[in-house]
Scaffold this motif. Structure first.
Motif, PDB file in Angstrom:
ATOM      1  N   GLN A 112       0.831  -1.206   0.000  1.00 25.29           N
ATOM      2  CA  GLN A 112       0.000   0.000   0.000  1.00 25.29           C
ATOM      3  C   GLN A 112       0.868   1.259   0.000  1.00 25.29           C
ATOM      4  O   GLN A 112       0.574   2.232  -0.697  1.00 25.29           O
ATOM      5  N   TRP A 113       1.950   1.243   0.770  1.00 22.31           N
ATOM      6  CA  TRP A 113       2.870   2.381   0.730  1.00 22.31           C
ATOM      7  C   TRP A 113       3.476   2.528  -0.663  1.00 22.31           C
ATOM      8  O   TRP A 113       3.631   3.651  -1.172  1.00 22.31           O
ATOM      9  N   TYR A 114       3.817   1.400  -1.287  1.00 27.35           N
ATOM     10  CA  TYR A 114       4.383   1.487  -2.644  1.00 27.35           C
ATOM     11  C   TYR A 114       3.384   2.148  -3.600  1.00 27.35           C
ATOM     12  O   TYR A 114       3.762   2.974  -4.433  1.00 27.35           O
ATOM     13  N   CYS A 156      -0.729   8.899   1.191  1.00 31.39           N
ATOM     14  CA  CYS A 156       0.252   8.678   2.262  1.00 31.39           C
ATOM     15  C   CYS A 156      -0.446   8.498   3.610  1.00 31.39           C
ATOM     16  O   CYS A 156      -0.077   7.621   4.398  1.00 31.39           O
ATOM     17  N   ALA A 214      -1.989   5.063   3.793  1.00 39.25           N
ATOM     18  CA  ALA A 214      -0.972   4.034   4.023  1.00 39.25           C
ATOM     19  C   ALA A 214      -0.484   4.076   5.465  1.00 39.25           C
ATOM     20  O   ALA A 214      -0.240   3.032   6.089  1.00 39.25           O
ATOM     21  N   ALA A 215      -0.331   5.281   6.011  1.00 37.87           N
ATOM     22  CA  ALA A 215       0.127   5.410   7.401  1.00 37.87           C
ATOM     23  C   ALA A 215      -0.893   4.824   8.370  1.00 37.87           C
ATOM     24  O   ALA A 215      -0.522   4.233   9.395  1.00 37.87           O
ATOM     25  N   GLU A 249       7.064   2.749  11.602  1.00 38.58           N
ATOM     26  CA  GLU A 249       5.981   3.706  11.795  1.00 38.58           C
ATOM     27  C   GLU A 249       6.457   5.096  12.218  1.00 38.58           C
ATOM     28  O   GLU A 249       5.959   6.114  11.719  1.00 38.58           O
ATOM     29  N   LEU A 306       5.136   9.197   8.279  1.00 37.19           N
ATOM     30  CA  LEU A 306       4.140  10.029   7.601  1.00 37.19           C
ATOM     31  C   LEU A 306       4.643  11.463   7.390  1.00 37.19           C
ATOM     32  O   LEU A 306       4.565  11.979   6.259  1.00 37.19           O
ATOM     33  N   ALA A 337       7.066  11.398   4.556  1.00 34.86           N
ATOM     34  CA  ALA A 337       6.423  11.200   3.256  1.00 34.86           C
ATOM     35  C   ALA A 337       5.750  12.491   2.783  1.00 34.86           C
ATOM     36  O   ALA A 337       5.828  12.849   1.601  1.00 34.86           O
ATOM     37  N   LEU A 356       8.553   3.394  -0.230  1.00 29.11           N
ATOM     38  CA  LEU A 356       7.599   4.148   0.580  1.00 29.11           C
ATOM     39  C   LEU A 356       7.379   5.577   0.085  1.00 29.11           C
ATOM     40  O   LEU A 356       6.264   6.095   0.156  1.00 29.11           O
TER      41      LEU A 356
END
Length: 664
Positions: free
Chosen positions: A499-501, A521, A524-525, A537, A541, A544, A645
């Protein structure tokens, strides 16, 4: 989503609020339906005329244009005059419908049926149940007699029948045969030529204890096939009849695979086996320690509390083994925890250091000669657990573990050693190709030998490496492969990374806004909350979000979020930019002088790019020189994208800016 189109029944459309849109007359709906059939391709006006009228009247072309204009007003009522249409567009000699992939129920249905094939039975059943509920009647119902709709109607009808049978198959796999019988009975009666329908119905009846009814169904199928089609039943139906007569064991539902209670059978098997183990193996037996580590290894890949508990109890198991004074047992307990690791920042650095120390004590105490497999696992453990540090022991251990594993020709051992080698390939920038090669070997090795968790790891490594090299087509394929394997094998943590990708993937789409990137972002976080990976973690965020703003504001002025954004471990590299954004260049220059060298991990290039941006802004030539030297080997990569990420953009751009600043 905006406008949604329905063709699985009468052709219709719904607006944002879910209210039906008035589409006027049948020829207006015919134009819309014809464009849906074209699936985004342009349909020339002349073709529309031919499709709408058996004999075109005078002015037919003008009539089509009138229909299109009316459809545009209905579908986009808020569109300003003389602005281009967004949905029903004019292109070349005709028109096309530019609907989103999920905006047409038929397209959505197709993808749902295809995707359900890769899901466990319970999830697949839910997906198919929802998808079959989208049907409101025959596809393109009011255009059944039109030549242009015939092939698409037939294709969708066949796909629906296939979905009904897959839905019934999922029920059988879950032990819900009795539920499946009524629907299958109606399905087989309505479509008597479908042998799969008869097969499923007979099997469902047999599994509910109705052997006679199952055989009667197969006899009825034979009679209908012979009478209506003039053919005998196929080998699959004939084999089922013989198996029912012989009470073949494989026809019975396997209770441990799950049942109507969602896995109660598996729970019973587990409880019984655990009770026998407790009765049979003495409470103080050393074998319990090794069994415990096996459980912890499986627990770790569940994520969340399972991962956190596995880490905690792993250290306790190692301590208990050391207390017994059995070095070989200790080596096995340490080395058996071969959980794949993809993130280079340890979730608990102090705990990782304790594991490394215990592994090194075991290595030193192992008697010379033999024990090579245990030695290899200990070395791989040192390599994995010392990731992200500057300790030279990690790279040495990784190389030695790889050498021993290749000599021993043990696939599982080699996979563990390659994981350690991957974790130690961050000693300089620009090593994405080397990591990609490790990922490729892991995928091939694991697929050959059924090492599922390491196959997922290999795909994730390749996602990271190909993203760093801006090869997103290949990265997409590996992300999808990782997702498929993770769904089949209940490995939820893989989805956090994919999901981050996909949030990172938006950075190469020029049509995506900053707000959309930031929303991806944040989504995904949210997936990280409770995932059990604090090393990933903390601070991710804000970092990003900063990457989104820096890419869009190359000078970096005003790009950083607030000073209290919760930067976690990334605070030293973000702080100079935060101070610059707050109009405090002197403080930013002082903060930059205090910035340490970045950790040797997946964000190594990204941290140097943040440092480079700040050095250029405050005129720190010494730091700019160092940043340029460190980043030069990664000139062909995207900064930060190797993490899978986030991305700060091409490293080459930062190098150009550094060179220009140093020349001035």
């Amino acid at each position: 989503m905006g406008v949604v189109f329905g063709v699985l029944g009468p052709v219709t459309a719904w607006g944002d609020a879910g209210d039906p849109i008035a589409l006027k007359g049948p020829r207006h709906r015919a134009v819309l339906a014809r464009l849906v059939v074209a699936r985004g391709r342009v349909v020339p006006v002349t073709r529309l005329v031919d499709d709408l009228w058996a004999e075109a009247p005078p002015g037919a072309v003008g009539a089509v244009r009138t229909f299109v204009a009316a459809l545009r007003r209905a579908l986009e009522p808020g569109r300003a005059a003389r602005t281009p249409a967004r949905l029903l567009v004019t292109e070349g000699p005709g028109y096309a419908l530019r609907a989103e992939p999920d905006a047409v129920d038929a397209w959505r249905f197709e993808r749902a049926v295809a995707g359900a094939a890769d899901l466990p039975p319970a999830e697949g059943l839910a997906v198919l149940e929802e998808a079959l509920g989208w049907w409101r009647g025959p596809a393109y119902a009011e255009f059944a007699g039109e030549d242009w709709a015939r092939a698409e109607r037939s294709r969708l009808a066949e796909l629906r029948l296939h979905a009904v049978e897959r839905h019934a198959g999922a029920r059988l796999a879950l032990g819900r045969a009795a539920e499946a019988v009524p629907d299958l009975d109606a399905h087989a009666a309505e479509h008597p030529w479908r042998e799969d329908a008869w097969h499923l119905l007979a099997l469902a009846l047999y599994r509910t204890g109705r052997q006679g009814d199952a055989l009667a169904v197969l006899r009825r199928a034979r009679a209908l096939l012979v009478e209506q089609l003039g053919v005998d039943p196929g080998p699959r139906l004939r084999r089922l009849e013989a198996d029912i007569l012989g009470h073949a064991p494989h026809l019975d539902h396997v209770e441990a695979a799950g049942d109507a209670e969602g896995g109660a059978g598996a729970a019973r098997v587990w409880a019984r086996a655990a009770a026998v183990y407790d009765r049979t193996v003495a409470s103080g037996a050393r074998a319990r320690l090794e069994s415990t580590v096996g459980l912890l290894r499986n627990l770790a890949v569940t994520g969340g509390g399972g991962l956190e508990a596995a880490r905690e109890h792993r250290v306790a198991a190692i301590a208990a083994a050391e207390e017994l004074g059995d070095v070989e047992l200790t080596a096995r307990v340490i080395g058996a925890y071969d959980v794949p690791a993809i993130w280079t920042r340890a979730d608990d650095p102090a705990q990782a250091a304790r594991v490394v120390a215990a592994a090194e004590r075991a290595l030193a105490a192992l008697p010379p000669g033999g024990h090579e497999a245990a030695r290899t696992r200990l070395l791989a453990t040192v390599a994995v657990e010392s990731r992200g540090t500057r300790d030279a022991r990690g790279p040495r251990a990784a190389r030695e573990a790889e050498r021993l594993a290749r000599r021993l020709d043990d696939p599982a051992l080699l996979a563990f050693a390659l994981n350690g080698l991957f974790m130690q390939t961050f000693h300089r920038a620009g090593l994405a190709p080397e990591r990609d090669a490790i990922g490729a070997e892991l995928v091939a090795l694991s697929a050959r030998h059924g090492l599922v968790t390491y196959e997922v790891l290999g795909h994730l490594i390749r996602v990271q490496a190909r993203a760093a090299l801006a090869d997103f087509a290949t990265a997409d394929r590996h992300a999808s492969a990782a997702d498929r394997l993770a769904r089949r094998n209940e490995l939820p943590l893989a989805g956090v990374f994919t999901q981050w990708y996909r949030a990172l993937r938006l950075t190469v789409d020029d049509t995506v806004t900053a707000a959309q990137e930031e929303a991806a972002c944040r989504a995904a976080a949210a997936r990280l909350d409770g995932a059990g990976m604090p090393g990933l973690e903390r601070g991710l965020l804000p970092l990003a979000l900063l990457s989104v703003r820096l890419r869009r504001d190359r000078a970096g002025h005003g790009a950083a979020p607030a000073e209290d954004a919760g930067w976690g471990p990334y605070e030293p590299w973000a702080r100079p930019l935060v101070l610059l954004a707050r109009g405090r260049p002197r403080d930013a220059a002082a903060a930059l002088r205090a910035v340490p060298d970045p950790p040797r991990d997946l964000l190594f290039e990204a941290m140097w790019c943040l440092t480079a941006r700040a050095a250029i802004a405050v005129g720190d030539r010494e730091t700019a020189e160092r940043a340029r030297a460190e980043l030069a080997p990664a000139a062909g990569e995207l900064a930060g994208a190797g993490s899978g990420l986030l991305s700060l953009g091409p490293v080459a751009g930062y190098l150009d800016d550094l060179t220009a600043a140093l020349r001035s």
